[in-house]
Design an enzyme around this catalytic site. Structure first.
Site, PDB file in Angstrom:
ATOM      1  CD  GLU A  12      -3.230   0.773   1.936  1.00 43.76           C
ATOM      2  OE1 GLU A  12      -3.642  -0.410   1.911  1.00 43.76           O
ATOM      3  OE2 GLU A  12      -3.816   1.676   2.537  1.00 43.76           O
ATOM      4  CG  ASP A 116      -2.615  -0.999   5.011  1.00 42.86           C
ATOM      5  OD1 ASP A 116      -1.508  -1.520   4.773  1.00 42.86           O
ATOM      6  OD2 ASP A 116      -2.761   0.173   5.398  1.00 42.86           O
ATOM      7  CG  ASP A 118      -7.948  -1.320   5.953  1.00 48.93           C
ATOM      8  OD1 ASP A 118      -7.789  -1.443   4.719  1.00 48.93           O
ATOM      9  OD2 ASP A 118      -7.394  -0.425   6.605  1.00 48.93           O
ATOM     10  CE1 TYR A 331       1.468   5.003   7.673  1.00 51.73           C
ATOM     11  CE2 TYR A 331      -0.281   3.746   8.702  1.00 51.73           C
ATOM     12  CZ  TYR A 331       0.154   4.628   7.733  1.00 51.73           C
ATOM     13  OH  TYR A 331      -0.734   5.127   6.840  1.00 51.73           O
TER      14      TYR A 331
END
Length: 823
Positions: A12, A116, A118, A331
Site C-alpha cells: 500500500e 493493508d 481492511d 507508522y
DNA sequence: GCAAGGTC
C-alpha cells in the site's frame, strides 16, 4: 533455458514494500529507483524458482467523481447528481501509478497483493488488479492476496504460505460508500451553498458544505453549545467540618456531598455543630494500583497532542508523519493498542537506552526486567505508535520534539511497572452524619516516573485510632452553584467521533479541520471548539427540517448498509440504489422545507442587498452592483437580484471605466495575492457565463502558445504580440504573427464558425473569440505594433467590433474562460 | 467551489 517466472508483489505504501522485500530476500535485493521503488530478488514461490519484484501504490490509485458536464454548478440541478453516472480517475495523475503498475506487471505470471488488511486495502487490491491488467480468475496469470497483521518476518512468511483470494465483497463495500458519500455530500453542499450565498452577504464561508461525517462532527460541537446556553445554574450547600490533629488542620468530606435545599443543609449544620465531637468510626487501608498504559494509537495520540501539547489534530498528524518518514517513530495511523506477540521490545528499549533523556531509566528498567504492555485491542492494522530511533531535542523541530517525547514517554510507560499506592480512608461520625478523609502513600512509582503528570499525589494523614474522639474546630456551610459544561475540546470531540464511528484515524483530523476552515467552528484558548453563528444556524436548520441530517446515526446507517455488501449479504448496486433513494427523498424534503431554515438565517445574517458597497455597473440595468468582500467575494445586483462570483484570494478594482462590448458590464481588474502578484482584467458577466463555445479547444490553444499556467511570465500566450515594443500585447499577436515562427497568420476558412487563425509555416492555430458572425482582415494596421487589424462581427450585439478598438477587451473574455477552466 | 477515504 526459459527464464524463471516473475512474481509482482504490490504493497500500500513504499515503506511496506521495502519491509516485505527485506524480510523475504534477507536483505539481498536490488532496488530500482523510480516514481515508486521496485525491489528485485530471486527466491522460491510454490516450489518454483522465481524472480520477485516488490513495489507499491501510494494509497488509493483511483478516486471517484462526476463526469465533466456535472461539474458545472449552474448547469446541473443537484437533484440530478443522485442518478448521475460517476467515473473513476487516477487519484494522483502526476504520480503515474497506473502506468507504473502496468509496466511492472508485464511479463509477470503472478500478482501478490500486500495491501493493508481492511476494507480500503481490499478495494485498493482491485484497483491494482485493474491497473496491472491481471484478472482474478485467470488460469494463466494468478492473483493472490496476502493476509498479514504486522510487517514482521514471522507474519510475512506466514502470509506467504497462506495466500488467499482478494475479497471482492469488501472491495465493493468501499465502492458503495464512495458513491453514496460523493452523491449525498455534493448534492447537499451545492444546494445549500448556492441557496444561502445567493441571499446573504456575511456568511463568511467559501462553501456551506454538507457531509455525512463533517456535519455530525459539527453537530457534536453545537449540541454542547446548546447545553451551555440552556443551562440553569442551581445553588447547592455542603458541610465542611474542620478538625485539628497532630498540628494538621483537616477538612472532612461529607458523605452526602451536597444538598440542593438550604434549610435542610442548615439543619444538618446545627446537628453537627451541637455534637462538636468527631468520632473515628473506621480506618481502612487498601493497596491500590494505577495500571501502566496500553500501546498508543492515533486517536489517543491526537487527544494528548491537543489537550497537553496544544497541537491541533491536523498539525499533530503532520508532525507524526514527518517523524515516521524520518524513521523516529513507527507508522502513526493505527487503531491498535495491543502489540503483536512477536514484537521486539528489546530492540526498541536498546535504542532508547542510548537516549540522554531516558537512557538511565531504560537501562535500569531492562536490568530489572521490563514488563509486557497491558493488553489493549488489536484492530489488525498496524502496531501501536512506538519510537524506532533515539532522537535528541536538537535533532527535531520544537513541536516534533514534544510529540516524539510523548511517544517515548508513553512507550517506556507501557513496559514499566504499574504504579502502586496505599489508600487510607478514615471515616468519622458527627451528630449522626458521616464524613471521611482520604490519604495516599505511593509505594511504587512505576510508569509515573516517566509520565509524571499521571503520578498519584502523596497525601499524608495524621495517625488516627478507631474510636478516637476529636473536637471540631468549625463547621462551614459552603454555598456553591452548579456550573454549565465547557465547550468541547478537540480531545473531547475526537473521543465522541471515535465512539460514534465518525471518520477513521486518518480522516478524523481532516473532518475537524474542515469544519474550522468552513467557519462553522473556531478553535479558542485551551483548544476549545466554539461554534460560529453559521455553524449554529446550520445545525438549528437541520434540526427543524430533518434532524437525521446532523445526527451521527446517518454515518452508522451508511456503515451498516455497506457492511451487508462487505459480508456478501446484499448486492452493491441495490444497496447504492436503496440508500441513495432514501437520501434523495431527504434531499427533496430539505429543498421543499428550506424556507424554514432560511427563516433562521434571516434572523442571523444580512441580506446581500444590505451587504457590501456600491462597486461597478450592471450591464443589464446599468445600476451599481454591490461588492461583497466576505468570502466568497462576489458582486450582487440589487435590481436584477443576480450574484456574480469573482476570482478569490486577491484584490479587485475597477478597470479604467471600460465596459464589456458583449454585455455592457463594467470591466474589473483582479490582482492575485502574493509578492509576484499577477493581474488580469475581466468582465463579471463573462466570468460567470463564458460567451464562447469550444472552450476546451481554446484551452488547448492557450497551452500551445507557451505557458499553460497563470504563473510567472504567463498571461495569454496565444494572444501575446511577439513584437518587443508592442504595448497592445494582449491581442495584437493573434493578427500579426505566429507565436511559434513569427510567420503571418491567416484566417482558417475550413473551421468556421470556430474562428481561428492558421499559420501555414508551422501549422499552428491561434483561436479567436467565438460566437462571432463573421471575422475578416482589414487593410488597417495597429497603431502600436503595425499588425493587421481584424474585424469581428458579433450578430448578438448588432454592431461590428474592430479588434484594434477593443482588442484588449477581447482578450478579457478568453482570459475569463481560461481562468474558469484553470481554477 | 463540493464528500470521505487512502497516502506523501
Amino acid at each position: 533455458m526459459a527464464p524463471p517466472p516473475k512474481v509482482l508483489m504490490v504493497a500500500e505504501k513504499p515503506s511496506i514494500a521495502l519491509s516485505i522485500a527485506t524480510e523475504l530476500s534477507g536483505g539481498h535485493m536490488y532496488t530500482r529507483k523510480g516514481s515508486t521503488e521496485v525491489h528485485e530478488f530471486d527466491g522460491s514461490f510454490r516450489g518454483f524458482h522465481v524472480q520477485y519484484k516488490v513495489t507499491s501504490v501510494i494509497g488509493h490509485v483511483f478516486s471517484v467523481d462526476f463526469p465533466a458536464p456535472y461539474q458545472d454548478w449552474t448547469a446541473t440541478d443537484p437533484l440530478d447528481l443522485f442518478q448521475a453516472p460517476i467515473r473513476k480517475a487516477e487519484a494522483n495523475p502526476k504520480a503515474h501509478i497506473c502506468r507504473h503498475l502496468s509496466q511492472e506487471a508485464r511479463g509477470c505470471g503472478y500478482l501478490v497483493l500486500w495491501l493493508d488488511c481492511d476494507r480500503e486495502g481490499e478495494n485498493i487490491c482491485f484497483e491494482v488488479i485493474e491497473s496491472t491488467g491481471f484478472h482474478v480468475n485467470e488460469e494463466r496469470r494468478r492473483v493472490y492476496r496476502a493476509r498479514f497483521s504486522s510487517v514482521t518476518q514471522k507474519d510475512i512468511l506466514l502470509a506467504m504460505h497462506n495466500l488467499v483470494e482478494p475479497n471482492r465483497h469488501e472491495a465493493l463495500a468501499v465502492d458503495t460508500r464512495q458513491e453514496i458519500d460523493l452523491k449525498v455530500g455534493v448534492a447537499f453542499t451545492r444546494f445549500q451553498t448556492s441557496y444561502f450565498q445567493g441571499r446573504y452577504g456575511n456568511l463568511d464561508s467559501r462553501v456551506i458544505s454538507y457531509g455525512p461525517c463533517q456535519t455530525p462532527t459539527l453537530g457534536f460541537c453545537v449540541q454542547r453549545y446548546f447545553q451551555i446556553n440552556t443551562f440553569k445554574p442551581e445553588k447547592f450547600w455542603a458541610l465542611h467540618p474542620f478538625i485539628i490533629k497532630s498540628g494538621y488542620e483537616l477538612q472532612l468530606e461529607w458523605e452526602r456531598k451536597k444538598l440542593f435545599d438550604k434549610d435542610v443543609a442548615i439543619m444538618f449544620q446545627k446537628l453537627v455543630m451541637e455534637d462538636r465531637i468527631a468520632k473515628v468510626t473506621e480506618i481502612s487501608e487498601k493497596q491500590d494500583i494505577k495500571s501502566r498504559p496500553s500501546g498508543l494509537n492515533t486517536v489517543n495520540l491526537l487527544k494528548v497532542a491537543s489537550s497537553a501539547l496544544g497541537l491541533g489534530p491536523q498539525v499533530a498528524m503532520q508532525n507524526a508523519e514527518r517523524l515516521y518518514t524520518r524513521g523516529f517513530i513507527s507508522y502513526p495511523r493505527t487503531e491498535s493498542t495491543s502489540y503483536p506477540s512477536s514484537f521486539d521490545f528489546k530492540g526498541v528499549l536498546g535504542e532508547l537506552a542510548k537516549n540522554p533523556t531516558w537512557g538511565n531509566y531504560v537501562q535500569r528498567l531492562v536490568a530489572d526486567g521490563y514488563h509486557k504492555p497491558r493488553l489493549g485491542t488489536d484492530a489488525g492494522d498496524h502496531p501501536p505508535i512506538t519510537p524506532m530511533r533515539s532522537a535528541t531535542e536538537d535533532m527535531l523541530e520544537h513541536d516534533a520534539w514534544r510529540l516524539y517525547e510523548y511517544v517515548c514517554q508513553h512507550f517506556i510507560g507501557t513496559v514499566s511497572p504499574d504504579c502502586k499506592y496505599v489508600r487510607t480512608m478514615v471515616e468519622f461520625s458527627i451528630g449522626g452524619e458521616s464524613f471521611h478523609c482520604v490519604g495516599h502513600h505511593v509505594t511504587v512509582k512505576g510508569f509515573t516516573t516517566v509520565m509524571p503528570w499521571l503520578a498519584v499525589h502523596e497525601k499524608n494523614l495524621p495517625q488516627f485510632i478507631k474510636g478516637e474522639k476529636i473536637e471540631i474546630l468549625k463547621v462551614d456551610l459552603f454555598e456553591g452553584s452548579t456550573t454549565p459544561p465547557d465547550f468541547l475540546t478537540e480531545s473531547d470531540l475526537i473521543s465522541l467521533m471515535e465512539k460514534n464511528g465518525i471518520g477513521t484515524d486518518a480522516s478524523i483530523p481532516v473532518h475537524i479541520s474542515n469544519i474550522c476552515e468552513r467557519n462553522f467552528v473556531q478553535v479558542q484558548a485551551g483548544r476549545k471548539l466554539v461554534p460560529t453563528a453559521l455553524g449554529i444556524t446550520l445545525i438549528r436548520g437541520y434540526q427543524c427540517i430533518d434532524p437525521d441530517l446532523c445526527l451521527p446515526d446517518i454515518r452508522s446507517f451508511i456503515e451498516q448498509q455497506i457492511t451487508l455488501v462487505a459480508k456478501g449479504q446484499a448486492d452493491h448496486i441495490r444497496v447504492v440504489q436503496h440508500v441513495l433513494q432514501q437520501f434523495m427523498q431527504k434531499y427533496c424534503y430539505f429543498v421543499k422545507q428550506i424556507e424554514n431554515m432560511n427563516a433562521l438565517f434571516e434572523a442571523q445574517f444580512s441580506p446581500l442587498a444590505d451587504s457590501g458597497r456600491n462597486f461597478s455597473k450592471c450591464g443589464k440595468c446599468l445600476r451599481y452592483m454591490k461588492y461583497i468582500s466576505t468570502q466568497p467575494s462576489r458582486l450582487y445586483c440589487n435590481t436584477c437580484e443576480e450574484v456574480y462570483y469573482l476570482p478569490q484570494k486577491g484584490t479587485i478594482k475597477l478597470y479604467k471605466e471600460l465596459t464589456c462590448p458583449l454585455d455592457n458590464f463594467e470591466l474589473l481588474i483582479f490582482s492575485m495575492a502574493g509578492p509576484e502578484a499577477k493581474s488580469f482584467p475581466l468582465c463579471p458577466y463573462c466570468y460567470n457565463s463564458p460567451p464562447f463555445e469550444g472552450i476546451d479547444t481554446l484551452f488547448g490553444a492557450v497551452k500551445t502558445g507557451g505557458s499553460s499556467k497563470l504563473g510567472k511570465g504567463a498571461g495569454m500566450p496565444c494572444f501575446l504580440c511577439p513584437h518587443p515594443t508592442c504595448r497592445h500585447s494582449m491581442i495584437a499577436q493573434g493578427v500579426c504573427a505566429c507565436p511559434e515562427c513569427s510567420g503571418t497568420l491567416v484566417l482558417d476558412p475550413v473551421s468556421a464558425p470556430k474562428w481561428r487563425l492558421y499559420c501555414n509555416t508551422c501549422n499552428c492555430l491561434v483561436f479567436l473569440p467565438q460566437g462571432a458572425h463573421r471575422i475578416s482582415t482589414t487593410r488597417d494596421r495597429c497603431p502600436e505594433c503595425d499588425s493587421t487589424i481584424i474585424e469581428v462581427d458579433f450578430n448578438r450585439i448588432q454592431h461590428h467590433w474592430r479588434m484594434e478598438l477593443h482588442c484588449t477587451v477581447a482578450a478579457f473574455f478568453v482570459m475569463s474562460c481560461f481562468i474558469r477552466l484553470w481554477r
